[in-house]
Design an enzyme around this catalytic site. Sequence first.
Site, short mmCIF file in Angstrom:
data_model
loop_
_atom_site.label_atom_id
_atom_site.label_comp_id
_atom_site.label_asym_id
_atom_site.label_seq_id
_atom_site.Cartn_x
_atom_site.Cartn_y
_atom_site.Cartn_z
N ARG A 1 12.61 -54.11 -41.47
CA ARG A 1 12.00 -52.95 -42.12
C ARG A 1 12.46 -51.67 -41.45
O ARG A 1 12.75 -51.65 -40.26
CB ARG A 1 10.46 -53.03 -42.03
CG ARG A 1 9.84 -54.24 -42.72
CD ARG A 1 9.79 -54.06 -44.24
NE ARG A 1 8.98 -55.07 -44.89
CZ ARG A 1 9.40 -56.26 -45.23
NH1 ARG A 1 10.63 -56.63 -44.99
NH2 ARG A 1 8.58 -57.12 -45.85
N ASP B 1 12.85 -31.48 -29.51
CA ASP B 1 14.06 -32.27 -29.23
C ASP B 1 14.46 -32.30 -27.76
O ASP B 1 15.29 -33.09 -27.36
CB ASP B 1 15.25 -31.73 -30.04
CG ASP B 1 15.08 -31.93 -31.53
OD1 ASP B 1 14.37 -32.88 -31.90
OD2 ASP B 1 15.65 -31.15 -32.32
#
EC number: 2.7.1.11
Length: 788
Positions: free
Chosen positions: A295, A169
């Site tokens: 999508r 992260d």
Amino acid sequence: MAQPDSKKIFFENLSGAGKAIAVLTSGGDAQGMNAAVRAVVRMGLYVGAKVYFIHEGYQGMVDGGENIKEATWESVSSMLQVGGTVIGSARCKEFRSHEGRLKAAHNLVRHGITNLCVIGGDGSLTGANLFREEWSGLLSELVEQGLIEADAIQKYSALHIVGMVGSIDNDFCGTDMTIGTDSALHRIIEVVDAIMTTAQSHQRTFVLEVMGRHCGYLALVSALACGADWVLIPEMPPEDGWEEKMCQKLSATRSRGTRLNIIIVAEGAIDRHGKPITSSFVKDLVVKQLGFDTRVTILGHVQRGGTPSAFDRILASRMGVEAVLALLETTANTPACVVSLCGNQSVRLPLMECVEMTQEVQKAMDQKRFEEAVKLRGRSFENNLKTYKLLAHRKPESELPTSNFNVAVLNVGAPAAGMNAAVRSAVRVGISEGHKMFAVNDGFEGLYKGQIKEIKWADVGGWTGQGGSLLGTKRTLPAKHAEKIADQIRQHNINALLVIGGFEAFESLLQLFEARATYEEFCIPMCMLPATISNNVPGTDLSIGADTALNAIVETCDRIKQSASGTKRRVFIIETMGGYCGYLASVGGLAAGADAAYIYEEQFDIRDLQANVEHLTEKMKTSIQRGLVLRNENSNENYTTDFIYQLYSEEGRGVFDCRKNVLGHMQQGGAPSPFDRNFGTKISAKAMQWISKKLVETFRQGRVFANSEDTCCLLGMRRRALVFQPVVQLKEESDFVHRIPREQWWLKLRPLMKILAKYKTSYDVSDSGQLEHVVHNRPKESDASVAM
């Protein structure tokens, strides 16, 4: 000329004899952790210390027994290219209790361990610091319970802790890049590049959800790297009414002829009121408001997997060695520290200062102080956000400043991945600054032939992920065509030049600067961005394109080594590009776990070759099955790749056989790595802002006139900062015959490669990190973040 090793302070003064070091990985896994473990083990053994693995993180420390094992040199072979952590990682509730830490202390004392190297996130490192603070009290309790002898308190009086941050992260304050972040970005960009082709075919919108529950770094940098239309991150929630603005932006993009839209959402994205913004919510919004075929793709744990990138292997190897040096230098009064990266330099920072700053970010977000949260994340994060906003969101024509300046962009020299990202960034920042931007095809050859045309905002859409040079690039230097080039600059009223390229670009700017005395047309601001896979440009530690080439080398070396698995012992001789610059061979060798790397800068003779063969033969007899030797293409005119291959084949007869491979132009091709996309994007934006400033400063009596040294500069990364340096001042630093800088920082990494390959050598620690303090805002130029 060979460049002698710098010999200032050597770590021979730091002995690990009699010390025991344990290494553990804790919390979430991250690619590159194995490279860090390998470096700690091998450096620890090299200085004479005993080194132990603690399997399964803190759980293994609490449980003891088979979880704590002594490490050997061979036990970390073939783990450099493996993702995750081979020694295991686990969350451990028991270690959070006093009883758990008491058990852990007992297990460490039984093995005589008083030096801990912890690779993990802020939770793991906070736990380690608490353990360190309680250490003497825990030993007293163990004596009272009769579990250890009374003299153990004196013998093991202090526990020394050094941390390395392993987290995809990049959410830990104090370091520009954490181990695993670059590899996670590779996974994301691979997926985005693949999705873009299918999205374009069907004119679809894709919403991508990436990891980052509390930190939006992955989302932000991947958005910057792929030119996403919209990004949602927890540190900077969108303003109220963002739904309508986003839909307007998507609609406007489609109306300009774009066939796809990409929206990137961090899993922890929220709105201004703290309400989560999910990928499915964004999809439903786009379908309802615009009717676009949309999508959702949730990347999930794909981001944690796969092999580590070249950057992560080098970062982890450097940090692992630095961690051992830090442990050797600690005293009872030294606070627990983390080894970290600032710009291109290793630093050591007090562990708890970093943890407190990281917690401050979360506090600021919880209290909805979002601007402050972004600032606390550091200059690199703040700079990424500013650059993204500048490039992704086009201002209406009415809001743009009108400068009436014309700026031309051109590529010079060989193509390098990331050049197109730099051109896109320059064009869009230039337009935002109010300039008219011109693209020059085929470098200075195109300039003197008049291949110049205006380039608009939409013209550079989708350029970020393209390899090579879409503008076209030639090696032609301007000196012979100065008059024609001056004519073209006058005809098109060009007021500034941005040149993106390698050593030829540097020579070109020098020639243009020297021609200013003859041609007034060259008295304009000129800036060069280093872009070459060879990384041989003076005035910068890194060049656009070098990271992509390194990844190509490392990936190929991994495959080549794997091809010999299960066969008899084999050594591979690999030839890399780079001209006379040994950067690719040396740094690629470090990242691929090479046994030797032959380069021009460090001259070698037949005795060195013989010593290498004997060393490798000895290793082959005792442990390893595969050997890797890299050779820079121009390292020596007589000791060619064929010669070295034949020498190794003959001398290794009966022990190993040999294969050779010339990597060639595959190092120059392919899609740019996330690093090169972002490095190119950010330094190009900075260069354009510098050009705008110089245009204003040098505009007098209705025209631009710039003839001082500081108006013809190279923008390079030096240690911790991005610096504009007059090219004429870099002349003295350059070897023009061999087209390399006279001083090259990466030569200090070569002993590191040798140590990790079991050679006896000297390692200069004069550059080693000294304990510093975490600062809220580093000096302004320091947004250099080597990474992104």
